[in-house]
Design a protein around this motif. Structure first.
Motif, PDB file in Angstrom:
ATOM      1  N   SER A 220       0.813  -1.212   0.000  1.00 37.86           N
ATOM      2  CA  SER A 220       0.000   0.000   0.000  1.00 37.86           C
ATOM      3  C   SER A 220       0.851   1.269   0.000  1.00 37.86           C
ATOM      4  O   SER A 220       0.335   2.357  -0.302  1.00 37.86           O
ATOM      5  N   LEU A 281      -8.959   0.471   0.272  1.00 36.40           N
ATOM      6  CA  LEU A 281      -9.645   1.525   1.008  1.00 36.40           C
ATOM      7  C   LEU A 281     -11.063   1.120   1.361  1.00 36.40           C
ATOM      8  O   LEU A 281     -11.756   0.465   0.582  1.00 36.40           O
ATOM      9  N   THR A 345      -8.148   2.563   5.814  1.00 34.05           N
ATOM     10  CA  THR A 345      -7.789   1.140   5.749  1.00 34.05           C
ATOM     11  C   THR A 345      -7.727   0.612   7.177  1.00 34.05           C
ATOM     12  O   THR A 345      -6.648   0.516   7.765  1.00 34.05           O
TER      13      THR A 345
END
Length: 404
Positions: A220, A281, A345
């Motif tokens: 990420s 997300l 997240t």
């Protein structure tokens, strides 16, 4: 660095030794029990299997094959592929253990366990040195000391570096921190009257390694790639062509480094990338009050000093025009972006974003403190900052002594 080591370097080195001693204390406590978290066992064994399989055959181990310890649920539910970490993370975790001559048993954990923690202790020390170097360049010696002290007594950083009931994300944090500030440094060198690419080859290589380490440690953190480009284009408006070329070259080298972590097996690399969770997300988190509360709790646990220093620093930044310059705005902006991504997240990746945001927050708070130290209220600021840092350090050491 061409400057000779002097008093500032010795003070910074002493603080880093104190940080390393705190981490070593936690490592010794955990290894003395003779047990290791199952996730760490899996991480080490998966990494060693990659090293050994590559040394013996031309094929990487099948990710669906059964290890001695089953993979965590998040990997098991993703067809056996780790959605958060690349092979580089596993190779780094297990690389020091390649020199261990004995068996990996609980009885000898006290000896080889130090090798298992060594990479993340190294990353923790180097991240601290980077925080001090950047803060000192931006705000002078006093700013560097403040940022480094906040870092060296941060429970979140200490736990991550010593892998004390936490995932080892110091490599991800160091990579992200290096990627952002190396991009800023490269942008400033573009105004030098020299040939762009060749003159910057060291910084290009450093930027590439930082990007590979960040993304390889947590997928990420791909967000640092466009962030780095944004800083390059913003800081070099008259050299944007050169800035883009540098960014593209560094990104390409980072991709090659990640590909090399799969020992240049295209099929394995492609399967891993297609199973990666690049952001994941959850927009509903923004409408959940509990998510904001959890973010504040995690931030406070990462560094209790920030619960006092950060609100004051933000208020001063908003109210005092002198504090609103790029050196303060950049770390604040990046940390806000990471905290927002951490909020969006709420699972594993969010914790990683929160840890990565801490060094940037330390730099921002140090910058505001350094500005205040130059005001007419210097005596009051010195007393407040010194009292906070001393209390912060004593509290951290006291909590460590309570660890059984």
């Amino acid at each position: 660095m061409r400057e000779r080591a002097g008093k500032p370097q010795y003070i910074a080195g002493t603080l880093l030794l104190v940080f390393l001693a705190q981490c070593a204390w936690l490592v010794s406590r955990s290894l003395r029990v003779g047990e290791m978290d199952l996730r760490e066992w899996y991480r080490i064994e998966a990494g060693l299997q990659r090293w050994h399989a590559t040394a013996k055959t031309s094929e990487l181990p099948d990710p669906h094959s059964a290890f001695a310890l089953g993979p965590p649920p998040r990997i098991r539910d993703n067809d056996g592929f780790d959605p958060d970490h690349s092979a580089l993370w596993y190779l780094i975790s297990s690389a020091p253990l390649l020199i261990w001559p004995g068996n990996f048993q609980s009885g000898s954990l006290w000896y080889w366990g130090w090798l298992a923690r060594a990479p993340f202790l190294f990353f923790g020390v180097m991240l601290g040195a980077s925080v001090w170097y950047v803060a000192r360049r931006l705000y002078g010696n006093e700013g560097g000391y403040i940022a480094l002290t906040l870092y060296c007594f941060s429970p979140g950083i200490i736990r991550a570096a010593s892998v004390w009931f936490a995932e080892p994300e110091t490599g991800a944090a160091w990579g992200a921190f290096g990627a952002i500030f190396t991009s800023i440094a490269v942008a400033h060198t573009l105004y030098a009257p020299r040939e762009v690419v060749l003159w910057n080859w060291r910084r290009i290589a450093l930027l590439a390694v930082a990007l590979a380490l960040a993304i390889g440690s947590q997928f990420s953190l791909i967000v640092v790639v466009p962030l780095g480009l944004a800083f390059l284009l913003y800081l070099a408006p008259t050299r944007r062509g050169a800035a883009f070329v540098i960014w593209a070259v560094a990104s390409a080298i980072a991709l090659v480094i990640l590909f090399a972590a799969y020992f240049f097996h295209p099929s394995e690399f492609w399967r891993e990338m297609t199973h990666a969770t690049w952001l994941g997300l959850t927009w509903q988190a923004f409408s959940m009050p509990g998510a904001y509360h959890e973010l504040l709790v995690q931030l406070g646990q990462g560094s209790p000093a920030l619960t006092l220093a950060l609100p004051v620093a933000v208020i001063i930044y908003a109210a005092w025009p002198r504090a609103r310059y790029f050196g303060n705005t950049a770390p604040l902006l990046v940390s806000v972006i990471f905290l927002v991504l951490g909020l969006a997240t709420p699972h594993y990746q969010g914790l990683g974003f929160q840890l990565v945001a801490l060094p940037f927050l330390f730099v921002f708070v140090a910058g505001i403190c350094a500005d205040m130290l130059e005001s007419k209220n210097r005596a009051l600021v010195v007393a407040s900052v010194f009292g906070l840092l001393v209390a912060y350090g004593l509290w951290s050491l006291g909590e460590l002594l309570r660890v059984g």
